[in-house]
Design an enzyme around this catalytic site. Structure first.
Site, short mmCIF file in Angstrom:
data_model
loop_
_atom_site.label_atom_id
_atom_site.label_comp_id
_atom_site.label_asym_id
_atom_site.label_seq_id
_atom_site.Cartn_x
_atom_site.Cartn_y
_atom_site.Cartn_z
N GLU A 14 0.81 -1.23 0.00
CA GLU A 14 0.00 0.00 0.00
C GLU A 14 0.84 1.27 0.00
O GLU A 14 0.53 2.23 -0.72
CB GLU A 14 -0.95 0.00 1.20
N HIS A 61 -11.40 -5.54 9.62
CA HIS A 61 -11.86 -5.13 8.29
C HIS A 61 -13.16 -4.33 8.36
O HIS A 61 -13.88 -4.27 7.37
CB HIS A 61 -12.09 -6.36 7.41
#
Length: 664
Positions: free
Chosen positions: A399, A468
Site C-alpha cells: 500500500e 476489516h
C-alpha cells in the site's frame, strides 16, 4: 552535459568537479556557523564528506530529468543548479527561499530545475521517485528520475516496495544509496543482517553496482554507465556509493556512537582532499586554480547570506496559502432529463471510472486486484479488458509503495486513481498520504501539486470482524491538504469521481461497503457533482439529523419512523467531510434548533465531535437542546451478526437518540 560512459578528465571538467564539491562543502560550513548563531533552526543535516556523490551523479543528467533527495539535500540542490541565494534564504525560512520559506533545510524544492525536494521521512522519497518515473513511462518521455537516499532507508518497507515496483514495471529510475555507514547513530552492522546494500536491490533482479563514494571520478563513471543504460532499456538501476559523513547526523547529534579518531581518519581520505591532491600531484591543476575557486565560492556564499539576511518574512496573513491549490469552479450540473434507469451503487462507480478513462488519457487506475480480478468489490470488473493492463494496473500488496507511486505520478502530470482495498489497509499508506500527498504543495511553496484520487472501502456490516470493519474517514478529515468525500447516493457515486479528478489536490473517496449492492433509479443525464457542499436529503422542522456515507439511508428511514410519530426531521448528508460545509449545517440547525449527529466512527475523537463543536461555536444561541451524537460503540467491531449490528448505529437506535434530544 551529454551522457557518455567514460568521463573525460580534461582541465575544464576536473575543475568543474572540484568546484562543485568545494562549493557544497563551504556552503555547509557556513550553514553550520549560522546554525550556532540561531539563523538556521530546526534540524540541520550536513552533507560534509559525501559531496562526491552529488557532484558525480547530477551533472550527468539533462535538465528534463528529475531528482528526489533526502533531508541531507543541500549538496544535491546546489549541484543541480538551484540558486544558492534561494537555497540559503530557504534555510533562513525567508519568503525568497526556493520553497517560499515553507520547507526549510529538509524540504528544498525547485520546479525550474525539476528538483522534487528533500524529504524528512526516511525512505519516503522512494515511492515518489517511482511514481515520477511511472508517469514518464506512461507518457513516453525520455527522462530519468534519480532518487538519493541513505542506507538507513533500506530497512524501511518503502525501500523494498519501491524496488519491487520499479523492477516489476520497468521504471526509468536510478536509485542512489549514499551509504555513510551509520544511518542516524547505529552502525550498519548493528541494524542490518545483510550489509551489502547493492545485494538487496539485486535480490529484486535489478542491475546494481557498488562504488567508492569518496572518489568522484569513480562515482561519475558509474553514474554515466547507469544513466546510459536506463535511457537505452527504460529499466531501473541501483548505485551504492560507500561514503562517510564527517559531521553529526544533525546539529543536535553529540556523536557519542563513534570515536573522533575514526572521523579524522576518514577526513584524511575525504573526497575533496583526495581529488584535489591527485589533480595537483599530476599537474592537471595548480594551487592558483584552487585559490580562485575558493575565492569565487566565498564571494558567492557571502552574497547568499546577505540575500537571506535581507529577505522578508512571509506575512502571517498568508498562513493558509499553499494548503490547497487554486480551487476550480464548481462543475456544471446537468439538468435532469426526466428519464431514469435502474442501477446500483457499484455500477455507477464503474461507470464513473469508465467515463473518466475515456475522457482523459492521463487517468489510470492502480491498486490491489483491480485488473484481472476485477476489484475486491467488483467495481472495476471488465475494465482491464477494455482499457488494457497499462491503465488498469494491478499492484503488489504494498500500500505505501503503490500509493506513493500514485502520488509521484500525479505530481508529474498524470491523473491516477489509487484504489486501496479497505480503509484499514490505508494505514499502511498513511505516511505517504499524510507526509507527502497532503504536504507537497505546502512544503514546496505551491510549486508542486498532487492531483491524485484515492478510493477505499469503509464501514461495517459485512461480518468482517475487527480488522476489516473500520470507519476511519474522520481520521483523514483531520489532515489539512486533503479533501475527503463520502458518496452515499447513486448520483454521488457516479458524479464525485470526475469532479475529484479535476481538483488540483489529493482527494480521498470513502465508499461504504454496505452501499455497493444498493439499487435504485438514476437520471440518465446524471454527471459531475459539486464536491464542496453538503446536501439536504429531507426537509424538516423539529430536529436536524446530520450524517454521511453508510448511515445516510438508515437515517432517512429513521426520519420516516419519526414522521409517523409526528416529528419532522431534517436529514443532512455531509457528503464532504473535509472541508465541512458549515453553512448548510448551521442553516439547518438554525431552523430546527436541535441536532443529532449520526456517525459510524467511534465516539471519542470522532468526526461527530468536530461537527458538534462547530455547532456549539457557531449556533449555540439557536439551540433548544444540547447537541447529541450517536456513534459506534467503543469496541472493536465484533464478528457475530447480532453484536456487529448492536455496535453500529441502526434505525431504531437513531430514532431513540432523536427522541432523547426532543425530550420524548
Amino acid at each position: 552535459m551529454s551522457v557518455v560512459e567514460k568521463p573525460r578528465l580534461d582541465r575544464a571538467h576536473v575543475l568543474q568537479l572540484l568546484r562543485h564539491m568545494i562549493r557544497v562543502r563551504r556552503f555547509e560550513d557556513v550553514c553550520a556557523e549560522l546554525y550556532t548563531k540561531q539563523k538556521i533552526r530546526g534540524f540541520l543535516h550536513l552533507y560534509d564528506g559525501e559531496e562526491a556523490i552529488a557532484a558525480g551523479v547530477i551533472p550527468c543528467l539533462t535538465g528534463e530529468d528529475r531528482i528526489v533527495a533526502t533531508y541531507r539535500e543541500h549538496g544535491h540542490a546546489l549541484v543541480r543548479g538551484v540558486p544558492m541565494q534561494t537555497v540559503m534564504a530557504e534555510m533562513f525560512g525567508k519568503a525568497e527561499g526556493c520553497s517560499g520559506g515553507r520547507g526549510g533545510s529538509m524540504h528544498l524544492f525547485d520546479a525550474g530545475t525539476n528538483f522534487y525536494g528533500g524529504n524528512a521521512i526516511v525512505g519516503g522519497g522512494l515511492p515518489l521517485a517511482g511514481g515520477l518515473a511511472l508517469a514518464d513511462r506512461m507518457q513516453g518521455n525520455d527522462r530519468v528520475t534519480v532518487c538519493f537516499f541513505g542506507e538507513g532507508a533500506v530497512a524501511e518497507g518503502e525501500f523494498h516496495e519501491a524496488m519491487n515496483l520499479a523492477e516489476l514495471w520497468d521504471l526509468p529510475v536510478l536509485f542512489v544509496c549514499e551509504n555513510n555507514g551509520y544511518a542516524m547513530g547505529s552502525a550498519l552492522a548493528r541494524t542490518e543482517a545483510e550489509t551489502r546494500i547493492a545485494q538487496k536491490a539485486a535480490g529484486y533482479g535489478m542491475d546494481a553496482e557498488t562504488v567508492d563514494g569518496m572518489n568522484v571520478v569513480e562515482v561519475e563513471g558509474a553514474a554515466r554507465r547507469a544513466i546510459a543504460k536506463i535511457r537505452e532499456t527504460g529499466r531501473p538501476m541501483f548505485l551504492e556509493c560507500r561514503t562517510y559523513r564527517f559531521r553529526a547526523h544533525s546539529m543536535f547529534d553529540a556523536q557519542l556512537y563513534r570515536d573522533k579518531a575514526e572521523v579524522e581518519a576518514w577526513r584524511k581520505k575525504g573526497p575533496i582532499v583526495r581529488f584535489q591532491t591527485w589533480l595537483l600531484d599530476n599537474g592537471l591543476i595548480h594551487e592558483a586554480d584552487v585559490a580562485e575557486i575558493e575565492s569565487a565560492v566565498g564571494a558567492e556564499i557571502a552574497e547568499a547570506v546577505a540575500f537571506a539576511e535581507a529577505g522578508t518574512w512571509e506575512p502571517v496573513e498568508s498562513l493558509s496559502n499553499h494548503v490547497l491549490g487554486p480551487q476550480p469552479d464548481p462543475p456544471t450540473v446537468s439538468a435532469p432529463t426526466g428519464r431514469t434507469r435502474e442501477t446500483t451503487y457499484r455500477d455507477e462507480l464503474r461507470a464513473a471510472l469508465r467515463e473518466a478513462m475515456t475522457r482523459d488519457d492521463r487517468v489510470f487506475l492502480m491498486g490491489e486486484d483491480v485488473g484481472a480480478y476485477g476489484g475486491c468489490y467488483a467495481v472495476s470488473m471488465g475494465l482491464m479488458e477494455e482499457f488494457g493492463e497499462d491503465r488498469i494496473r494491478d499492484t503488489p500488496l504494498s500500500e505505501s509503495g503503490f500509493t506513493g507511486a500514485g502520488i509521484g505520478a500525479a505530481a508529474a502530470g498524470m491523473r491516477p486513481i489509487v484504489e486501496v482495498m479497505t480503509v484499514n489497509f490505508s494505514l499502511l499508506a498513511l505516511d505517504q498520504i499524510m507526509n507527502t500527498a497532503a504536504t507537497l504543495r505546502h512544503m514546496s511553496g505551491g510549486q508542486f501539486g498532487v492531483p491524485v484520487v484515492i478510493r477505499m472501502a469503509t464501514g461495517a456490516g459485512k461480518q468482517l470482524a475487527a480488522q476489516h470493519s473500520h470507519s476511519l474517514e474522520g481520521w483523514y478529515a483531520h489532515i489539512p491538504g486533503l479533501k475527503v468525500l463520502a458518496p452515499a447516493t447513486l448520483e454521488d457515486a457516479r458524479g464525485m469521481l470526475w469532479t475529484a479528478l479535476e481538483d488540483p489536490d489529493p482527494v480521498l473517496i470513502f465508499e461504504n461497503v454496505m452501499l455497493y449492492n444498493r439499487a435504485g433509479q438514476i437520471d440518465e443525464g446524471a454527471g459531475a457533482v459539486d464536491i464542496s457542499r453538503a446536501a439536504v436529503r429531507r426537509e424538516g422542522t423539529d430536529i436536524s439529523l446530520i450524517t454521511y456515507g453508510g448511515s445516510l439511508f438508515k437515517t432517512l428511514d429513521a426520519a420516516e419512523v419519526l414522521a409517523s410519530e409526528g416529528i419532522s426531521a431534517e436529514v443532512i448528508d455531509l457528503r464532504v467531510l473535509r472541508p465541512l460545509d458549515d453553512a448548510t449545517i448551521m442553516a439547518s440547525v438554525g431552523k430546527t434548533r436541535r441536532a443529532l449527529i449520526v456517525d459510524e466512527g467511534w465516539r471519542s475523537g470522532s468526526l461527530a465531535a468536530e461537527v458538534s463543536g462547530r455547532i456549539m461555536e457557531q449556533a449555540f444561541w439557536s439551540l433548544d437542546a444540547p447537541v447529541a451524537r450517536h456513534c459506534s460503540a467503543e469496541v472493536p467491531i465484533p464478528y457475530p451478526k447480532h453484536l456487529e449490528a448492536a455496535a453500529i448505529p441502526q434505525v431504531d437506535s437513531i430514532v431513540a437518540a432523536a427522541k432523547t434530544v426532543l425530550g420524548r
